[in-house]
Design an enzyme around this catalytic site. Sequence first.
Site, short mmCIF file in Angstrom:
data_model
loop_
_atom_site.label_atom_id
_atom_site.label_comp_id
_atom_site.label_asym_id
_atom_site.label_seq_id
_atom_site.Cartn_x
_atom_site.Cartn_y
_atom_site.Cartn_z
N GLU A 1 -21.40 41.44 87.22
CA GLU A 1 -20.58 41.03 88.36
C GLU A 1 -19.44 42.01 88.54
OE1 GLU A 1 -21.12 36.48 89.16
OE2 GLU A 1 -19.33 36.83 87.98
N GLY B 1 -21.34 32.44 93.65
CA GLY B 1 -20.10 31.68 93.78
C GLY B 1 -20.06 30.96 95.11
N GLY B 2 -19.34 31.53 96.07
CA GLY B 2 -19.11 30.88 97.36
C GLY B 2 -20.35 30.29 98.03
N GLU C 1 -13.03 36.14 86.04
CA GLU C 1 -11.81 35.36 86.29
C GLU C 1 -11.17 34.92 84.98
OE1 GLU C 1 -13.65 32.73 89.11
OE2 GLU C 1 -13.79 34.43 90.48
N ASN D 1 -22.32 29.04 90.39
CA ASN D 1 -21.03 28.92 89.71
C ASN D 1 -20.03 28.34 90.70
OD1 ASN D 1 -18.68 29.11 88.32
ND2 ASN D 1 -18.61 31.35 88.24
N TRP D 2 -19.75 27.05 90.52
CA TRP D 2 -18.85 26.37 91.47
C TRP D 2 -17.39 26.67 91.21
CZ3 TRP D 2 -21.60 20.91 91.29
CH2 TRP D 2 -22.78 21.00 92.02
N LYS D 3 -17.11 27.33 90.09
CA LYS D 3 -15.70 27.61 89.75
C LYS D 3 -14.89 26.31 89.82
CE LYS D 3 -16.58 32.26 91.25
NZ LYS D 3 -16.08 33.53 91.78
N HIS E 1 -16.59 35.28 82.17
CA HIS E 1 -16.50 35.53 83.60
C HIS E 1 -15.24 36.35 83.88
CE1 HIS E 1 -15.97 34.88 87.89
NE2 HIS E 1 -17.26 34.64 87.92
N SER F 1 -20.63 38.11 95.84
CA SER F 1 -20.93 37.99 97.27
C SER F 1 -22.42 37.94 97.58
CB SER F 1 -20.23 39.11 98.07
OG SER F 1 -18.81 38.98 97.94
P1 13P Z 1 -18.94 34.99 94.93
O1 13P Z 1 -20.42 34.75 95.10
O2 13P Z 1 -18.09 33.98 95.62
O3 13P Z 1 -18.57 36.41 95.25
O4 13P Z 1 -18.64 34.80 93.36
C1 13P Z 1 -19.40 35.46 92.44
C2 13P Z 1 -19.09 34.94 91.09
O5 13P Z 1 -18.04 35.18 90.55
C3 13P Z 1 -20.12 34.10 90.44
O6 13P Z 1 -19.81 33.91 89.11
#
Ligand code: 13P
Length: 253
Positions: free
Chosen positions: A167, A234-235, A97, A10-12, A95, A213
């Site tokens: 999550e 994510g990251g 967010e 997930n590149w956001k 999600h 994470s």
């Molecule tokens: P991180 O891996 O950056 O914590 O993000 C998780 C996430 O929200 C994936 O959708």
Amino acid sequence: MERTPIIAANWKMHKTIPEAVSFTREILNPLDFSGTDVVLCPPFPALWPVAQAASGTPLQVAAQDVYWADQGAFTGEVSPVMLRDAGCTYVVIGHSERRHLFGETDENVNRKVKAALRHGLTPIVCVGETLAERDAGETFKVVEKQLAAALLGLDGEEAAGLVVAYEPVWAIGTGRNAAPEDAQAVNHFVREFVRSRYRPEVAEQVRIQYGGSVTPENAELLLAQPDIDGALVGGASLKVESFRAIVYAAQRL
Ligand code: 13P
């Protein structure tokens, strides 16, 4: 039953089109897909270019959100028809967010899940508690409410095909992943909830990811849990090497 692990990036709101395409070419060169589903979730403008770069390979593409109508006067929204057109086969829905920054409700998540299924997109439905909810001992209650709403009106076949991503909000982007046994407990709870609503085979089929994470360092222990069928990253998905390492961690199990 054997469930195919699913590792999704997930590149956001990261990566321009050239960056997204060069990541896609790099990750494919080489990427061993054996026994794993691998999905990239770029921002909307990069969906089609990434799908083109991945075409003819097993690499799949997901959008990060969808609207529930096929078309119409909904400025700023993107329909499931358009996502199919852009080469998506999956879509992330609900999600945290979107829930916490953009007011996404459980009802809207359910509408989006149904719309995605109607158009042959596999929903990756996100659920998870905030730190305050965890501290108040409400993790299972919160996850159950989000899940019950997301599944409302789905038949067994539809539910079996879903991907659920647990999550915990406090683990997202914080560098503080859930302990593997805590994540396992919630993922197991999700599976048992599905079992309570559908035939046992549905619960055995539904794939349940963990997200929050996830890194190459912790992926193996998390993915080794019996009810963790993959990761939503994510990251650590923004760099080819770390994302590839997480895919390979899933394959070592
Ligand atoms: P991180 O891996 O950056 O914590 O993000 C998780 C996430 O929200 C994936 O959708």
